[in-house]
Write an enzyme that holds these catalytic residues in place. Structure first.
Site, mmCIF file in Angstrom:
data_model
loop_
_atom_site.group_PDB
_atom_site.id
_atom_site.type_symbol
_atom_site.label_atom_id
_atom_site.label_comp_id
_atom_site.label_asym_id
_atom_site.label_seq_id
_atom_site.Cartn_x
_atom_site.Cartn_y
_atom_site.Cartn_z
ATOM 1 N N LYS A 73 0.839 -1.209 0.000
ATOM 2 C CA LYS A 73 0.000 0.000 0.000
ATOM 3 C C LYS A 73 0.875 1.262 0.000
ATOM 4 O O LYS A 73 0.658 2.171 -0.792
ATOM 5 C CB LYS A 73 -0.929 0.028 1.231
ATOM 6 C CG LYS A 73 -1.911 -1.131 1.283
ATOM 7 C CD LYS A 73 -2.837 -1.031 2.468
ATOM 8 C CE LYS A 73 -2.167 -1.100 3.823
ATOM 9 N NZ LYS A 73 -1.458 -2.372 4.115
ATOM 10 N N ARG A 90 -10.222 0.739 8.201
ATOM 11 C CA ARG A 90 -9.917 -0.675 8.410
ATOM 12 C C ARG A 90 -11.092 -1.426 9.005
ATOM 13 O O ARG A 90 -11.038 -2.657 9.098
ATOM 14 C CB ARG A 90 -8.742 -0.804 9.385
ATOM 15 C CG ARG A 90 -7.380 -0.671 8.760
ATOM 16 C CD ARG A 90 -6.360 -0.578 9.883
ATOM 17 N NE ARG A 90 -5.166 -1.321 9.643
ATOM 18 C CZ ARG A 90 -4.042 -0.770 9.144
ATOM 19 N NH1 ARG A 90 -4.017 0.485 8.800
ATOM 20 N NH2 ARG A 90 -2.972 -1.500 8.995
ATOM 21 N N ARG A 92 11.541 -5.725 5.294
ATOM 22 C CA ARG A 92 11.327 -4.306 4.968
ATOM 23 C C ARG A 92 12.237 -3.413 5.828
ATOM 24 O O ARG A 92 12.421 -3.643 7.015
ATOM 25 C CB ARG A 92 9.878 -3.904 5.239
ATOM 26 C CG ARG A 92 9.709 -2.382 5.132
ATOM 27 C CD ARG A 92 8.298 -1.930 5.176
ATOM 28 N NE ARG A 92 7.554 -2.493 6.278
ATOM 29 C CZ ARG A 92 6.242 -2.390 6.379
ATOM 30 N NH1 ARG A 92 5.554 -1.770 5.450
ATOM 31 N NH2 ARG A 92 5.608 -2.915 7.408
ATOM 32 N N ARG A 110 10.820 -1.459 11.542
ATOM 33 C CA ARG A 110 9.644 -1.192 12.369
ATOM 34 C C ARG A 110 9.474 -2.248 13.452
ATOM 35 O O ARG A 110 9.644 -3.437 13.209
ATOM 36 C CB ARG A 110 8.393 -1.157 11.481
ATOM 37 C CG ARG A 110 8.212 0.180 10.806
ATOM 38 C CD ARG A 110 7.130 0.204 9.766
ATOM 39 N NE ARG A 110 5.870 -0.435 10.113
ATOM 40 C CZ ARG A 110 4.801 -0.408 9.321
ATOM 41 N NH1 ARG A 110 4.849 0.237 8.161
ATOM 42 N NH2 ARG A 110 3.692 -1.007 9.677
ATOM 43 N N ARG A 160 -0.713 -9.058 13.055
ATOM 44 C CA ARG A 160 -1.284 -8.061 12.132
ATOM 45 C C ARG A 160 -2.017 -8.747 10.977
ATOM 46 O O ARG A 160 -3.065 -8.284 10.542
ATOM 47 C CB ARG A 160 -0.168 -7.161 11.583
ATOM 48 C CG ARG A 160 0.322 -6.164 12.605
ATOM 49 C CD ARG A 160 1.682 -5.613 12.246
ATOM 50 N NE ARG A 160 1.684 -4.870 11.007
ATOM 51 C CZ ARG A 160 2.764 -4.706 10.241
ATOM 52 N NH1 ARG A 160 3.904 -5.263 10.566
ATOM 53 N NH2 ARG A 160 2.682 -3.998 9.155
HETATM 54 P P1 AP5 Z 1 4.785 -1.605 1.876
HETATM 55 O O1 AP5 Z 1 4.489 -0.778 0.671
HETATM 56 O O2 AP5 Z 1 5.506 -0.959 3.020
HETATM 57 O O3 AP5 Z 1 3.455 -2.365 2.376
HETATM 58 P P2 AP5 Z 1 2.169 -1.830 3.149
HETATM 59 O O4 AP5 Z 1 0.983 -2.509 2.541
HETATM 60 O O5 AP5 Z 1 2.171 -0.328 3.170
HETATM 61 O O6 AP5 Z 1 2.459 -2.463 4.545
HETATM 62 P P3 AP5 Z 1 2.316 -1.863 6.010
HETATM 63 O O7 AP5 Z 1 2.986 -2.849 6.903
HETATM 64 O O8 AP5 Z 1 2.795 -0.450 6.097
HETATM 65 O O9 AP5 Z 1 0.789 -1.908 6.195
HETATM 66 P P4 AP5 Z 1 0.032 -1.950 7.523
HETATM 67 O O10 AP5 Z 1 -1.357 -1.819 7.042
HETATM 68 O O11 AP5 Z 1 0.299 -3.110 8.401
HETATM 69 O O12 AP5 Z 1 0.684 -0.760 8.352
HETATM 70 P P5 AP5 Z 1 0.223 0.705 8.700
HETATM 71 O O13 AP5 Z 1 1.416 1.543 8.668
HETATM 72 O O14 AP5 Z 1 -0.979 1.118 7.912
HETATM 73 O O15 AP5 Z 1 5.640 -2.877 1.379
HETATM 74 C C1 AP5 Z 1 6.083 -3.876 2.296
HETATM 75 C C2 AP5 Z 1 7.443 -4.456 1.816
HETATM 76 O O16 AP5 Z 1 7.245 -5.121 0.571
HETATM 77 C C3 AP5 Z 1 8.514 -3.384 1.564
HETATM 78 O O17 AP5 Z 1 9.761 -3.927 1.931
HETATM 79 C C4 AP5 Z 1 8.463 -3.139 0.046
HETATM 80 O O18 AP5 Z 1 9.713 -2.722 -0.483
HETATM 81 C C5 AP5 Z 1 8.064 -4.534 -0.454
HETATM 82 N N1 AP5 Z 1 7.236 -4.480 -1.662
HETATM 83 C C6 AP5 Z 1 6.182 -3.638 -1.919
HETATM 84 N N2 AP5 Z 1 5.645 -3.896 -3.133
HETATM 85 C C7 AP5 Z 1 6.375 -4.945 -3.643
HETATM 86 C C8 AP5 Z 1 6.311 -5.683 -4.860
HETATM 87 N N3 AP5 Z 1 5.394 -5.416 -5.787
HETATM 88 N N4 AP5 Z 1 7.203 -6.691 -5.034
HETATM 89 C C9 AP5 Z 1 8.165 -6.978 -4.089
HETATM 90 N N5 AP5 Z 1 8.272 -6.306 -2.922
HETATM 91 C C10 AP5 Z 1 7.386 -5.306 -2.695
HETATM 92 O O19 AP5 Z 1 -0.289 0.517 10.205
HETATM 93 C C11 AP5 Z 1 0.591 0.214 11.257
HETATM 94 C C12 AP5 Z 1 -0.189 0.101 12.554
HETATM 95 O O20 AP5 Z 1 -0.824 1.363 12.867
HETATM 96 C C13 AP5 Z 1 -1.343 -0.899 12.570
HETATM 97 O O21 AP5 Z 1 -0.896 -2.219 12.842
HETATM 98 C C14 AP5 Z 1 -2.212 -0.323 13.708
HETATM 99 O O22 AP5 Z 1 -1.671 -0.601 14.957
HETATM 100 C C15 AP5 Z 1 -2.105 1.160 13.474
HETATM 101 N N6 AP5 Z 1 -3.155 1.659 12.547
HETATM 102 C C16 AP5 Z 1 -2.913 2.256 11.325
HETATM 103 N N7 AP5 Z 1 -4.077 2.577 10.732
HETATM 104 C C17 AP5 Z 1 -5.068 2.168 11.577
HETATM 105 C C18 AP5 Z 1 -6.466 2.195 11.499
HETATM 106 N N8 AP5 Z 1 -7.107 2.712 10.421
HETATM 107 N N9 AP5 Z 1 -7.187 1.672 12.526
HETATM 108 C C19 AP5 Z 1 -6.571 1.170 13.609
HETATM 109 N N10 AP5 Z 1 -5.230 1.096 13.743
HETATM 110 C C20 AP5 Z 1 -4.478 1.591 12.736
#
Ligand code: AP5
Length: 213
Positions: free
Chosen positions: A13, A87, A127, A153, A164
Site C-alpha cells: 500500500k 480498516r 522491509r 519497524r 497483524r
Molecule cells: P509496503 O508498501 O511498506 O506495504 P504496506 O501494505 O504499506 O504495509 P504496512 O505494513 O505499512 O501496512 P500496515 O497496514 O500493516 O501498516 P500501517 O502503517 O498502515 O511494502 C512492504 C514491503 O514489501 C517493503 O519492503 C516493500 O519494499 C516490499 N514491496 C512492496 N511492493 C512490492 C512488490 N510489488 N514486489 C516486491 N516487494 C514489494 O499501520 C501500522 C499500525 O498502525 C497498525 O498495525 C495499527 O496498529 C495502526 N493503525 C494504522 N491505521 C489504523 C487504522 N485505520 N485503525 C486502527 N489502527 C491503525
C-alpha cells in the site's frame, strides 16, 4: 479524486501510494505514518504505542479524529489517497459521514491489493525504511543504497507480523463486503514488480471512471 487503498500488511500500500499520489498530484494520508510520526515526536499515548508495536489495531475513535483533521487541510482540496484507513466498518461509516459533511465529497474507488500470506510475511520481515526520506526498501527485492539511515519497524518482528495478518483477515470479513455493496471495490493482484502492480491499479482507477489508464 478520493482513493482508498486497502490490503493486508505488506501488500504494498505504501509503495503504491507514493507512485499514485505523484501521478495524480494528491497527498497520501497514511494513518500508520501519522501514528509513527506521533511516536517519534513522543506525543503518542503509551497505551496506543503498545497496541501498535504488538501488531494490534487502535480504537476507531483514535484514527477517525486524525483523518477528520487531516482531510480539511488545504492540500486535500483536490482529493487525497487514504492508505490504511478505513480498516473497520465503523471507520468506513465515519469516513462517509465526514466526506458528506465536507460539501458532499465521495470516494471514487477502493483498491484492494491481493498478495498471498507467505509472500506478505517475507516482504514485512525484510522491509526497511529510510528514516530521512521515508523511502521504503526491501533487503532482497529493492535493497537500500549505501548511507541510507534505515529503520526496522517494531511491528515487523515475526510475532507482530503474524498478529497483524490475523487482524487484517478478521477485519476484511466485514469491510470488503461494505465497499463491494457500494460497487466501489476493485481487487488488484499485488504480486509482481511494483511498476506492474501500479499499471494494474491505474487500470482499475480508469474502470471506476475516475481517470487513470
Ligand atoms: P509496503 O508498501 O511498506 O506495504 P504496506 O501494505 O504499506 O504495509 P504496512 O505494513 O505499512 O501496512 P500496515 O497496514 O500493516 O501498516 P500501517 O502503517 O498502515 O511494502 C512492504 C514491503 O514489501 C517493503 O519492503 C516493500 O519494499 C516490499 N514491496 C512492496 N511492493 C512490492 C512488490 N510489488 N514486489 C516486491 N516487494 C514489494 O499501520 C501500522 C499500525 O498502525 C497498525 O498495525 C495499527 O496498529 C495502526 N493503525 C494504522 N491505521 C489504523 C487504522 N485505520 N485503525 C486502527 N489502527 C491503525
Amino acid at each position: 479524486m478520493i482513493l482508498v487503498l486497502v490490503g493486508p500488511p505488506g501488500a504494498g500500500k505504501g509503495t503504491q501510494a507514493k507512485l499514485l499520489c505523484s501521478r495524480f498530484g494528491i497527498p497520501q494520508i497514511s494513518t500508520g505514518d501519522m501514528l509513527r510520526e506521533a511516536k517519534r515526536a513522543g506525543t503518542l499515548e503509551k497505551r496506543y504505542l503498545d497496541i501498535m508495536d504488538s501488531g494490534g489495531l487502535l480504537p476507531d475513535e483514535a484514527v477517525i479524529g486524525l483523518i477528520a483533521r487531516r482531510t480539511v487541510e488545504p492540500d486535500c482540496g483536490n482529493g487525497f489517497l487514504l492508505d490504511g484507513f478505513p480498516r473497520t466498518v465503523p471507520q468506513a461509516t465515519a469516513l462517509d459521514e465526514l466526506l458528506a459533511s465536507q460539501g458532499g465529497r465521495r470516494i471514487d474507488a477502493v483498491l484492494q491489493l491481493d498478495v498471498p500470506r507467505p509472500l506478505l510475511e517475507e516482504r514485512l520481515i525484510h522491509r526497511r525504511t529510510d528514516k530521512r526520506s521515508g523511502q521504503i526498501y526491501h533487503l532482497v527485492y529493492n535493497p537500500p543504497p549505501p548511507g541510507a539511515e534505515l529503520e526496522h519497524r517494531a511491528d515487523d518482528r515475526p510475532e507482530a507480523v503474524s498478529k497483524r495478518l490475523d487482524a487484517y483477515d478478521a477485519m476484511t470479513a466485514a469491510l470488503l463486503p461494505f465497499y463491494e455493496e457500494k460497487q466501489l471495490l476493485h481487487r488488484v493482484d499485488g504480486v509482481g514488480k511494483p511498476e506492474e502492480v501500479t499499471h494494474r491499479v491505474l487500470s482499475a482507477v480508469g474502470r471506476s471512471g475516475s481517470g487513470g489508464e
